[in-house]
Write a protein that holds these residues in place. Structure first.
Motif, PDB file in Angstrom:
ATOM      1  N   TRP A 168     -87.459  84.226 -28.490  1.00  0.00           N
ATOM      2  CA  TRP A 168     -87.194  85.684 -28.734  1.00  0.00           C
ATOM      3  C   TRP A 168     -87.522  85.765 -30.318  1.00  0.00           C
ATOM      4  O   TRP A 168     -87.187  85.288 -31.203  1.00  0.00           O
ATOM      5  CB  TRP A 168     -85.743  86.140 -28.612  1.00  0.00           C
ATOM      6  CG  TRP A 168     -85.851  86.398 -27.088  1.00  0.00           C
ATOM      7  CD1 TRP A 168     -84.938  85.308 -26.325  1.00  0.00           C
ATOM      8  CD2 TRP A 168     -85.903  87.372 -26.314  1.00  0.00           C
ATOM      9  NE1 TRP A 168     -85.000  86.029 -24.885  1.00  0.00           N
ATOM     10  CE2 TRP A 168     -85.760  87.088 -24.889  1.00  0.00           C
ATOM     11  CE3 TRP A 168     -86.760  88.683 -26.580  1.00  0.00           C
ATOM     12  CZ2 TRP A 168     -85.944  87.993 -23.793  1.00  0.00           C
ATOM     13  CZ3 TRP A 168     -86.979  89.405 -25.347  1.00  0.00           C
ATOM     14  CH2 TRP A 168     -86.748  89.454 -24.011  1.00  0.00           C
ATOM     15  N   LEU A 169     -88.295  86.969 -30.396  1.00  0.00           N
ATOM     16  CA  LEU A 169     -88.556  87.329 -31.912  1.00  0.00           C
ATOM     17  C   LEU A 169     -87.326  88.152 -32.497  1.00  0.00           C
ATOM     18  O   LEU A 169     -86.543  88.884 -31.664  1.00  0.00           O
ATOM     19  CB  LEU A 169     -89.757  88.130 -31.837  1.00  0.00           C
ATOM     20  CG  LEU A 169     -91.267  87.555 -31.517  1.00  0.00           C
ATOM     21  CD1 LEU A 169     -92.401  88.537 -31.134  1.00  0.00           C
ATOM     22  CD2 LEU A 169     -91.570  86.392 -32.380  1.00  0.00           C
ATOM     23  N   SER A 170     -87.366  88.333 -33.629  1.00  0.00           N
ATOM     24  CA  SER A 170     -86.477  89.189 -34.365  1.00  0.00           C
ATOM     25  C   SER A 170     -86.806  90.798 -33.967  1.00  0.00           C
ATOM     26  O   SER A 170     -88.050  90.949 -33.850  1.00  0.00           O
ATOM     27  CB  SER A 170     -86.273  88.985 -35.915  1.00  0.00           C
ATOM     28  OG  SER A 170     -85.755  90.198 -36.531  1.00  0.00           O
ATOM     29  N   GLU A 171     -85.987  91.592 -34.224  1.00  0.00           N
ATOM     30  CA  GLU A 171     -85.963  92.963 -33.946  1.00  0.00           C
ATOM     31  C   GLU A 171     -86.034  93.581 -35.310  1.00  0.00           C
ATOM     32  O   GLU A 171     -86.049  94.912 -35.426  1.00  0.00           O
ATOM     33  CB  GLU A 171     -85.011  93.522 -33.067  1.00  0.00           C
ATOM     34  CG  GLU A 171     -85.255  92.949 -31.351  1.00  0.00           C
ATOM     35  CD  GLU A 171     -84.201  93.332 -30.670  1.00  0.00           C
ATOM     36  OE1 GLU A 171     -83.400  94.593 -30.893  1.00  0.00           O
ATOM     37  OE2 GLU A 171     -83.927  93.073 -29.506  1.00  0.00           O
ATOM     38  N   ASP A 210     -91.102  90.215 -45.782  1.00  0.00           N
ATOM     39  CA  ASP A 210     -92.348  89.334 -46.196  1.00  0.00           C
ATOM     40  C   ASP A 210     -93.470  89.288 -45.388  1.00  0.00           C
ATOM     41  O   ASP A 210     -94.426  88.363 -45.501  1.00  0.00           O
ATOM     42  CB  ASP A 210     -92.021  88.233 -47.145  1.00  0.00           C
ATOM     43  CG  ASP A 210     -91.637  87.128 -45.736  1.00  0.00           C
ATOM     44  OD1 ASP A 210     -90.976  87.632 -45.099  1.00  0.00           O
ATOM     45  OD2 ASP A 210     -91.385  86.069 -46.279  1.00  0.00           O
ATOM     46  N   ALA A 211     -93.358  90.216 -44.468  1.00  0.00           N
ATOM     47  CA  ALA A 211     -94.609  90.133 -43.310  1.00  0.00           C
ATOM     48  C   ALA A 211     -95.946  90.596 -44.116  1.00  0.00           C
ATOM     49  O   ALA A 211     -95.990  91.582 -44.633  1.00  0.00           O
ATOM     50  CB  ALA A 211     -94.092  91.332 -42.121  1.00  0.00           C
ATOM     51  N   ARG A 212     -96.855  89.675 -43.415  1.00  0.00           N
ATOM     52  CA  ARG A 212     -98.134  89.798 -44.324  1.00  0.00           C
ATOM     53  C   ARG A 212     -98.969  90.572 -43.047  1.00  0.00           C
ATOM     54  O   ARG A 212    -100.041  91.239 -43.501  1.00  0.00           O
ATOM     55  CB  ARG A 212     -98.859  88.544 -44.629  1.00  0.00           C
ATOM     56  CG  ARG A 212     -98.182  87.789 -45.440  1.00  0.00           C
ATOM     57  CD  ARG A 212     -98.840  86.386 -45.804  1.00  0.00           C
ATOM     58  NE  ARG A 212     -98.544  85.612 -44.426  1.00  0.00           N
ATOM     59  CZ  ARG A 212     -99.026  84.465 -44.430  1.00  0.00           C
ATOM     60  NH1 ARG A 212     -99.645  83.949 -45.456  1.00  0.00           N
ATOM     61  NH2 ARG A 212     -98.861  83.674 -43.236  1.00  0.00           N
ATOM     62  N   ARG A 243     -93.321  87.148 -36.115  1.00  0.00           N
ATOM     63  CA  ARG A 243     -92.036  86.732 -36.557  1.00  0.00           C
ATOM     64  C   ARG A 243     -91.137  88.102 -36.369  1.00  0.00           C
ATOM     65  O   ARG A 243     -89.988  87.699 -36.237  1.00  0.00           O
ATOM     66  CB  ARG A 243     -92.079  87.087 -38.405  1.00  0.00           C
ATOM     67  CG  ARG A 243     -93.142  85.673 -38.738  1.00  0.00           C
ATOM     68  CD  ARG A 243     -93.043  85.669 -40.181  1.00  0.00           C
ATOM     69  NE  ARG A 243     -91.734  85.582 -40.915  1.00  0.00           N
ATOM     70  CZ  ARG A 243     -91.685  86.271 -41.916  1.00  0.00           C
ATOM     71  NH1 ARG A 243     -92.406  87.042 -42.858  1.00  0.00           N
ATOM     72  NH2 ARG A 243     -90.251  85.989 -42.541  1.00  0.00           N
ATOM     73  N   ALA A 244     -91.517  89.059 -35.849  1.00  0.00           N
ATOM     74  CA  ALA A 244     -90.757  90.050 -35.212  1.00  0.00           C
ATOM     75  C   ALA A 244     -91.633  91.178 -34.251  1.00  0.00           C
ATOM     76  O   ALA A 244     -92.726  91.285 -34.251  1.00  0.00           O
ATOM     77  CB  ALA A 244     -90.216  91.008 -36.429  1.00  0.00           C
ATOM     78  N   VAL A 287     -95.558  94.674 -34.255  1.00  0.00           N
ATOM     79  CA  VAL A 287     -95.362  93.269 -34.283  1.00  0.00           C
ATOM     80  C   VAL A 287     -95.635  93.125 -35.535  1.00  0.00           C
ATOM     81  O   VAL A 287     -96.505  93.466 -36.304  1.00  0.00           O
ATOM     82  CB  VAL A 287     -96.343  92.417 -33.309  1.00  0.00           C
ATOM     83  CG1 VAL A 287     -95.648  92.638 -31.750  1.00  0.00           C
ATOM     84  CG2 VAL A 287     -97.703  92.813 -33.035  1.00  0.00           C
ATOM     85  N   TYR A 288     -94.933  91.840 -36.101  1.00  0.00           N
ATOM     86  CA  TYR A 288     -95.113  91.265 -37.696  1.00  0.00           C
ATOM     87  C   TYR A 288     -95.487  89.938 -37.544  1.00  0.00           C
ATOM     88  O   TYR A 288     -94.874  89.149 -36.778  1.00  0.00           O
ATOM     89  CB  TYR A 288     -93.824  91.705 -38.431  1.00  0.00           C
ATOM     90  CG  TYR A 288     -93.733  93.082 -38.623  1.00  0.00           C
ATOM     91  CD1 TYR A 288     -94.196  93.967 -39.582  1.00  0.00           C
ATOM     92  CD2 TYR A 288     -92.947  93.867 -37.550  1.00  0.00           C
ATOM     93  CE1 TYR A 288     -93.964  95.456 -39.555  1.00  0.00           C
ATOM     94  CE2 TYR A 288     -92.798  95.319 -37.600  1.00  0.00           C
ATOM     95  CZ  TYR A 288     -93.264  95.892 -38.837  1.00  0.00           C
ATOM     96  OH  TYR A 288     -92.800  97.311 -38.909  1.00  0.00           O
TER      97      TYR A 288
END
Length: 170
Positions: A8-11, A16-18, A148-149, A168-169
């Motif tokens: 599962w991805l973070s919600e 620092d998402a690119r 990541r999320a 989505v990140y």
């Protein structure tokens, strides 16, 4: 390109998402989490992570531009590979195999390039409801390994080409 799968991805939006990718709703409707879907496999995230929409739409649109790599009339679904590397599954209803693809009309073929908002699938929601098929549409990301999320919109209702269903990140 994004190609593997993970738990599962973070919600939560990572600071620092690119990479940030918006996924549009394929139908108008009420937004819900996959845990609200009637299929236990979808609820458990075994078919990917994403969101579910309660809808009465008769057309299912491409939520992003990309290539249609599968059209499955038995499951009223299609698989879309986007230019950003996402592999999205868009499916209408649940337990549709018993209908043998009846009233499921694809407007595109496998291999076609589609644009966000283009009609991919036409269905008859009234007929499906009479067949006891839930009027829900799921959008799931199949390859979450490099993500990541996944953050679902806070809006209760969404419409195609005007709203974002989830982001989505990476």
């Amino acid at each position: 390109m994004l190609v593997s799968s993970s738990p599962w991805l973070s919600e939560e939006i990572p600071a620092d998402a690119r990479v940030k990718i918006h996924v549009l709703p394929p139908v108008s409707g009420r937004v819900g989490k996959l845990s609200e879907h009637p299929d236990p496999l979808v609820q458990a995230g075994l078919l990917g992570q994403g969101a579910v929409l309660t809808t009465s739409s008769h057309q299912v649109l491409a939520p992003m531009s990309g290539k249609v790599v599968a059209c499955d009339p038995l499951s009223y679904s299609f698989l879309l590979h986007t230019r950003q590397g996402l592999r999205l599954t868009i499916a209408y209803g649940f337990d549709t195999a018993r209908l043998m693809g009846e009233k499921c009309e694809f407007k595109v073929r496998v291999g076609d390039q589609v644009k966000a908002g283009q009609v991919v699938l036409q269905i008859n929601p009234v007929w499906l409801k009479r067949q006891q098929i839930p009027n829900c549409c799921t959008v799931t990301v199949r390859n979450t390994g490099k993500l990541r999320a996944l953050v679902i919109t806070s809006a209760r209702q969404v419409t195609p080409q005007h709203d974002t269903l989830f982001t989505v990140y990476a």
